[in-house]
Design a protein around this motif. Structure first.
Motif, PDB file in Angstrom:
ATOM      1  N   ASN A   1     -32.243  16.134  34.296  1.00  0.00           N
ATOM      2  CA  ASN A   1     -32.760  15.498  32.929  1.00  0.00           C
ATOM      3  C   ASN A   1     -33.741  14.441  33.766  1.00  0.00           C
TER       4      ASN A   1
ATOM      5  N   THR B   1     -39.196  21.835  42.053  1.00  0.00           N
ATOM      6  CA  THR B   1     -39.384  21.155  40.531  1.00  0.00           C
ATOM      7  C   THR B   1     -41.131  21.536  40.962  1.00  0.00           C
TER       8      THR B   1
ATOM      9  N   GLU C   1     -42.481  19.153  39.339  1.00  0.00           N
ATOM     10  CA  GLU C   1     -42.158  18.041  38.827  1.00  0.00           C
ATOM     11  C   GLU C   1     -42.857  17.088  39.611  1.00  0.00           C
TER      12      GLU C   1
ATOM     13  N   ALA D   1     -42.058  25.303  34.247  1.00  0.00           N
ATOM     14  CA  ALA D   1     -41.536  25.318  32.977  1.00  0.00           C
ATOM     15  C   ALA D   1     -40.620  26.609  32.855  1.00  0.00           C
ATOM     16  N   TYR D   2     -39.275  27.009  32.810  1.00  0.00           N
ATOM     17  CA  TYR D   2     -38.963  27.755  31.678  1.00  0.00           C
ATOM     18  C   TYR D   2     -37.605  28.259  30.107  1.00  0.00           C
TER      19      TYR D   2
ATOM     20  N   ASN E   1     -34.980  28.389  29.417  1.00  0.00           N
ATOM     21  CA  ASN E   1     -32.917  28.654  29.380  1.00  0.00           C
ATOM     22  C   ASN E   1     -31.826  28.149  28.547  1.00  0.00           C
TER      23      ASN E   1
ATOM     24  N   ARG F   1     -29.519  24.947  29.279  1.00  0.00           N
ATOM     25  CA  ARG F   1     -29.619  23.910  29.673  1.00  0.00           C
ATOM     26  C   ARG F   1     -30.652  23.386  28.079  1.00  0.00           C
TER      27      ARG F   1
ATOM     28  N   ASP G   1     -31.215  19.704  27.460  1.00  0.00           N
ATOM     29  CA  ASP G   1     -32.559  19.078  28.178  1.00  0.00           C
ATOM     30  C   ASP G   1     -33.973  19.489  27.501  1.00  0.00           C
ATOM     31  N   LEU G   2     -33.663  20.552  27.996  1.00  0.00           N
ATOM     32  CA  LEU G   2     -34.888  21.232  28.011  1.00  0.00           C
ATOM     33  C   LEU G   2     -36.276  21.314  26.413  1.00  0.00           C
TER      34      LEU G   2
ATOM     35  N   THR H   1     -35.310  24.664  23.910  1.00  0.00           N
ATOM     36  CA  THR H   1     -33.839  24.748  23.768  1.00  0.00           C
ATOM     37  C   THR H   1     -33.599  23.889  23.155  1.00  0.00           C
ATOM     38  N   SER H   2     -33.670  22.033  23.288  1.00  0.00           N
ATOM     39  CA  SER H   2     -33.594  21.413  22.301  1.00  0.00           C
ATOM     40  C   SER H   2     -33.770  21.939  20.795  1.00  0.00           C
TER      41      SER H   2
ATOM     42  N   ARG I   1     -47.671  22.895  28.777  1.00  0.00           N
ATOM     43  CA  ARG I   1     -46.570  24.297  30.166  1.00  0.00           C
ATOM     44  C   ARG I   1     -47.506  25.787  29.722  1.00  0.00           C
TER      45      ARG I   1
END
Length: 338
Positions: free
Chosen positions: A90, A130, A132, A185-186, A188, A191, A193-194, A197-198, A223
């Motif tokens: 995260n 990643t 990042e 970026a994917y 998912n 998950r 915290d992405l 997804t959020s 992204r």
């Protein structure tokens, strides 16, 4: 089957959001492969991720920060391939708990590599890095190639840079067959915290009337998007076809701004979705432009995504609509029994 004959694999972080999809991919597409996984004995929040394949994987209780436990597992399993996905991942939380993230991610990877060396086994290892690691990239470096300067912008990114460098060092120093994959970026569903997804989770909750408004952080980041199922297949291709010692970018073909993705989900909902920025969701330093060149990976493997962007978005939304409905039914049944 590529350069290696893979009969037995070990997945670190198998109960996590990515590792569970990887386990599903291997079980469903390569039934001749024996799948082992390590999961921390005190991990209690991700067990449901493996519900579809739990009977077809062999689990080992192991904490990668405990050297003796991973050494024992490696000596017993002796895998042909290792997928190293386990990490505290995260980004925003890493600013609040930097030492925990750094210690876990760096030492778990160092322990894994040392244990492989001392167990005297010679597996092919996929190190899950990643995008990042590149940090905030100027436009002159876009699309981002593997030789783009590394400028991490978060404690999490620093930990992944260190993992990345450890991977190269153990290849160069000890001849270990380590391949570094830098995933962009994917989508998912597992998950939360992405950002995507959020958003999907909150849209589903608003549609069911249990949340009034959607909260978000920075909407200006750009992204590329890939489906998590494609991402996990890409990891399998990496093990088979990529060159040890090399780093490979993996990502999708759809380029989208985070705010435009939110607008897309709003349009797909039959409900009005009010939204507002939450300052607590903003990072002290953000990475806003992440568009990869995946030419090197494609050339090595021939891999291409199977799922369209539209299919990925629908899968994400339907996953959370179903999950929210199930949670409501469970809550109602528990409440009705009082």
């Amino acid at each position: 089957m590529g350069h290696y004959n893979i009969r037995k694999v070990l997945i670190t972080g198998i109960a996590g959001s990515g590792g569970s999809y990887l386990a599903e991919y291997i079980v469903n597409n390569h039934p001749e492969v024996e799948v082992h996984g390590v999961s921390r004995w005190h991990s209690t929040t991700t067990s449901d991720n493996l519900q579809d394949v739990r009977d077809q994987v062999i689990m080992h209780e192991c904490d990668l920060t405990d050297f003796s436990s991973i050494l024992t597992v490696l000596k017993n399993v002796r895998p042909d391939a290792i997928f190293h996905l386990a990490s505290h991942a995260n980004v925003r939380t890493s600013f609040a708990t930097p030492l925990s993230v750094l210690n876990n991610n760096i030492m778990s990877t160092a322990n894994l590599f040392e244990a492989v060396r001392l167990a005297e086994i010679d597996p092919i290892i996929q190190l899950c890095s990643t995008s990042e690691v590149y940090g905030q990239v100027s436009e002159e470096y876009v699309p981002i190639k593997e030789d783009t300067p590394i400028r991490p912008a978060s404690p999490y990114a620093v930990s992944k840079v260190t993992q990345d460098l450890l991977g190269y060092t153990y290849f160069a120093s000890y001849g270990m067959k380590i391949i570094r994959t830098r995933m962009f970026a994917y989508l998912n569903p597992r998950r939360t915290d992405l950002f995507a997804t959020s958003f999907a989770k909150q849209v589903a909750r608003i549609e069911c009337g249990i949340q009034k408004e959607l909260v978000h952080g920075n909407l200006d980041s750009v992204r590329t998007i890939i489906d998590v199922r494609d991402a996990m297949e890409a990891y399998w291709f990496a093990i088979l076809y990529c060159r040890p010692g090399e780093a490979y970018n993996i990502g999708g073909n759809t380029v989208i701004k985070v705010g435009d993705f939110l607008d897309l989900l709003k349009k797909k909902s039959g409900t009005k979705i009010p939204s507002r920025i939450d300052p607590n969701l903003l990072r002290p330093a953000d990475v806003t432009l992440q568009i990869p060149s995946i030419e090197k990976f494609h050339h090595a493997t021939g891999w291409k995504p199977r799922y369209s962007f539209e299919e990925s978005v629908e899968n994400l939304l339907e996953y959370w609509r179903k999950k929210v409905r199930e949670e409501m039914v469970l809550e109602h049944s528990v409440g009705g029994g009082r």
